[in-house]
Design an enzyme around this catalytic site. Structure first.
Site, PDB file in Angstrom:
ATOM      1  N   SER A 214      -7.112   8.085   2.074  1.00 57.29           N
ATOM      2  CA  SER A 214      -7.033   8.065   3.527  1.00 57.29           C
ATOM      3  C   SER A 214      -7.396   9.439   4.085  1.00 57.29           C
ATOM      4  O   SER A 214      -6.805  10.452   3.702  1.00 57.29           O
ATOM      5  CB  SER A 214      -5.620   7.700   3.988  1.00 57.29           C
ATOM      6  OG  SER A 214      -5.494   7.902   5.382  1.00 57.29           O
TER       7      SER A 214
ATOM      8  N   GLY B  43     -16.175  -3.398   6.603  1.00 60.29           N
ATOM      9  CA  GLY B  43     -17.242  -4.049   7.357  1.00 60.29           C
ATOM     10  C   GLY B  43     -17.344  -5.543   7.159  1.00 60.29           C
ATOM     11  O   GLY B  43     -18.435  -6.108   7.313  1.00 60.29           O
TER      12      GLY B  43
ATOM     13  N   ASN C 235       0.850  -1.183   0.000  1.00 64.10           N
ATOM     14  CA  ASN C 235       0.000   0.000   0.000  1.00 64.10           C
ATOM     15  C   ASN C 235       0.892   1.241   0.000  1.00 64.10           C
ATOM     16  O   ASN C 235       1.739   1.400   0.891  1.00 64.10           O
ATOM     17  CB  ASN C 235      -0.892  -0.015   1.246  1.00 64.10           C
ATOM     18  CG  ASN C 235      -1.839   1.164   1.297  1.00 64.10           C
ATOM     19  OD1 ASN C 235      -2.812   1.223   0.567  1.00 64.10           O
ATOM     20  ND2 ASN C 235      -1.558   2.116   2.178  1.00 64.10           N
TER      21      ASN C 235
ATOM     22  N   THR D 282     -10.414  -4.328  10.256  1.00 67.60           N
ATOM     23  CA  THR D 282     -11.136  -4.210  11.524  1.00 67.60           C
ATOM     24  C   THR D 282     -11.695  -5.558  11.959  1.00 67.60           C
ATOM     25  O   THR D 282     -11.608  -5.923  13.140  1.00 67.60           O
ATOM     26  CB  THR D 282     -12.266  -3.180  11.396  1.00 67.60           C
ATOM     27  OG1 THR D 282     -11.728  -1.941  10.933  1.00 67.60           O
ATOM     28  CG2 THR D 282     -12.948  -2.947  12.736  1.00 67.60           C
TER      29      THR D 282
ATOM     30  N   ASN E 289     -12.046   2.907   1.242  1.00 68.22           N
ATOM     31  CA  ASN E 289     -11.289   3.319   2.416  1.00 68.22           C
ATOM     32  C   ASN E 289     -12.262   3.644   3.550  1.00 68.22           C
ATOM     33  O   ASN E 289     -13.462   3.394   3.439  1.00 68.22           O
ATOM     34  CB  ASN E 289     -10.421   4.540   2.082  1.00 68.22           C
ATOM     35  CG  ASN E 289      -9.103   4.540   2.830  1.00 68.22           C
ATOM     36  OD1 ASN E 289      -9.048   4.265   4.022  1.00 68.22           O
ATOM     37  ND2 ASN E 289      -8.030   4.849   2.122  1.00 68.22           N
ATOM     38  N   THR E 290     -11.743   4.221   4.632  1.00 72.87           N
ATOM     39  CA  THR E 290     -12.580   4.531   5.784  1.00 72.87           C
ATOM     40  C   THR E 290     -13.407   5.794   5.556  1.00 72.87           C
ATOM     41  O   THR E 290     -13.097   6.620   4.697  1.00 72.87           O
ATOM     42  CB  THR E 290     -11.714   4.722   7.029  1.00 72.87           C
ATOM     43  OG1 THR E 290     -10.725   5.724   6.758  1.00 72.87           O
ATOM     44  CG2 THR E 290     -11.004   3.433   7.401  1.00 72.87           C
TER      45      THR E 290
ATOM     46  N   ASN F 211      -2.926   4.442  -2.511  1.00 70.21           N
ATOM     47  CA  ASN F 211      -3.939   4.914  -1.563  1.00 70.21           C
ATOM     48  C   ASN F 211      -4.127   6.416  -1.770  1.00 70.21           C
ATOM     49  O   ASN F 211      -3.257   7.212  -1.423  1.00 70.21           O
ATOM     50  CB  ASN F 211      -3.484   4.603  -0.137  1.00 70.21           C
ATOM     51  CG  ASN F 211      -4.572   4.863   0.878  1.00 70.21           C
ATOM     52  OD1 ASN F 211      -5.490   5.632   0.639  1.00 70.21           O
ATOM     53  ND2 ASN F 211      -4.456   4.229   2.026  1.00 70.21           N
TER      54      ASN F 211
ATOM     55  N   ASN G 106      -6.667  10.475   6.897  1.00 68.36           N
ATOM     56  CA  ASN G 106      -5.656  10.848   7.889  1.00 68.36           C
ATOM     57  C   ASN G 106      -4.531  11.709   7.313  1.00 68.36           C
ATOM     58  O   ASN G 106      -3.717  12.234   8.059  1.00 68.36           O
ATOM     59  CB  ASN G 106      -5.052   9.587   8.514  1.00 68.36           C
ATOM     60  CG  ASN G 106      -6.098   8.733   9.185  1.00 68.36           C
ATOM     61  OD1 ASN G 106      -6.964   9.225   9.875  1.00 68.36           O
ATOM     62  ND2 ASN G 106      -6.035   7.433   8.951  1.00 68.36           N
TER      63      ASN G 106
ATOM     64  N   GLY H  73     -15.098  -0.558   9.824  1.00 63.58           N
ATOM     65  CA  GLY H  73     -15.956  -1.590  10.410  1.00 63.58           C
ATOM     66  C   GLY H  73     -17.399  -1.486   9.981  1.00 63.58           C
ATOM     67  O   GLY H  73     -17.720  -1.078   8.862  1.00 63.58           O
TER      68      GLY H  73
END
Length: 211
Positions: free
Chosen positions: A57, A167, A21, A189, A122-123, A54, A59, A138
């Site tokens: 993200s 998830g 990644n 997760t 991604n999240t 990626n 973050n 998740g």
């Protein structure tokens, strides 16, 4: 790269595909992001069987703007130039909160360029304490991830491999992603909460469902 090189030299290389990644450094300005990706890819190319760029993200400040059509095309062309034959497969990891128009533009670029698949997703960006921003993973991500997968598979007519992420906790979750059209599954997760037997539980559950 040094750690991977040492593992190979010590004959401790795994007998399964190794995915890498790649994301830009938080310290790298967006106008220099492409160079950051190319440098990281070039350093690691010898050790990965496939690579994920990626771009989503939450973050890393500003990273998600690299999903825009012009940035994405420039990045993929630059990485392709650093990926001679036999080329390593390149995938792009995208965000879950993109609209259909944005997802459509991404598909146009990846289907016409040097990209071998997408990772969806991604999240979810979410505000945290003291003004910090992070990603929610998740269960809260599961439904949206599946929706994005269905859209990508439908709009690409199944021409593009999709790696499902978001998830996956049990065989039913995994089957849902596969039914939506995913080619592969990615989990983090679920592995954290279910423990070391997670992958075996998922695999055995999927096999039983086909009996």
């Amino acid at each position: 790269a040094r750690r991977l090189a040492r593992r190979r030299a010590e004959h401790r290389w795994p007998n399964f595909p190794v995915g890498v990644n790649v994301g830009k450094s938080r310290q790298t300005d967006l106008d220099r992001a492409t160079g950051d990706y190319v440098r990281a890819f070039s350093l690691l190319r010898a050790y990965g069987d496939f690579f994920v760029l990626n771009l989503s993200s939450p973050n890393t400040p500003g990273l998600r703007s690299l999903q825009q059509e012009t940035h994405l095309r420039t990045l993929l062309e630059a990485v392709a130039a650093a990926n001679p034959s036999p080329a390593k497969p390149i995938l792009v990891k995208i965000a879950p909160d993109l609209g259909e128009k944005e997802l459509g533009k991404i598909l146009e670029v990846v289907l016409s360029g040097s990209c071998d698949g997408l990772v969806a997703t991604n999240t979810l960006p979410t505000p945290g304490p003291r003004g910090l921003v992070g990603g929610l993973s998740g269960r809260p991500l599961s439904e949206r991830s599946t929706e994005v997968i269905r859209f990508l598979v439908r709009e690409s007519a199944g021409r593009l491999p999709i790696v499902a992420a978001g998830g996956i906790f049990d065989p039913a979750d995994a089957q849902e992603k596969l039914d939506a059209g995913a080619s592969l599954l990615e989990a983090y997760t679920g592995f954290v909460f279910r423990g070391p037997s997670f992958a075996r539980t998922i695999s055995q559950g999927l096999l039983r469902g086909r009996d």
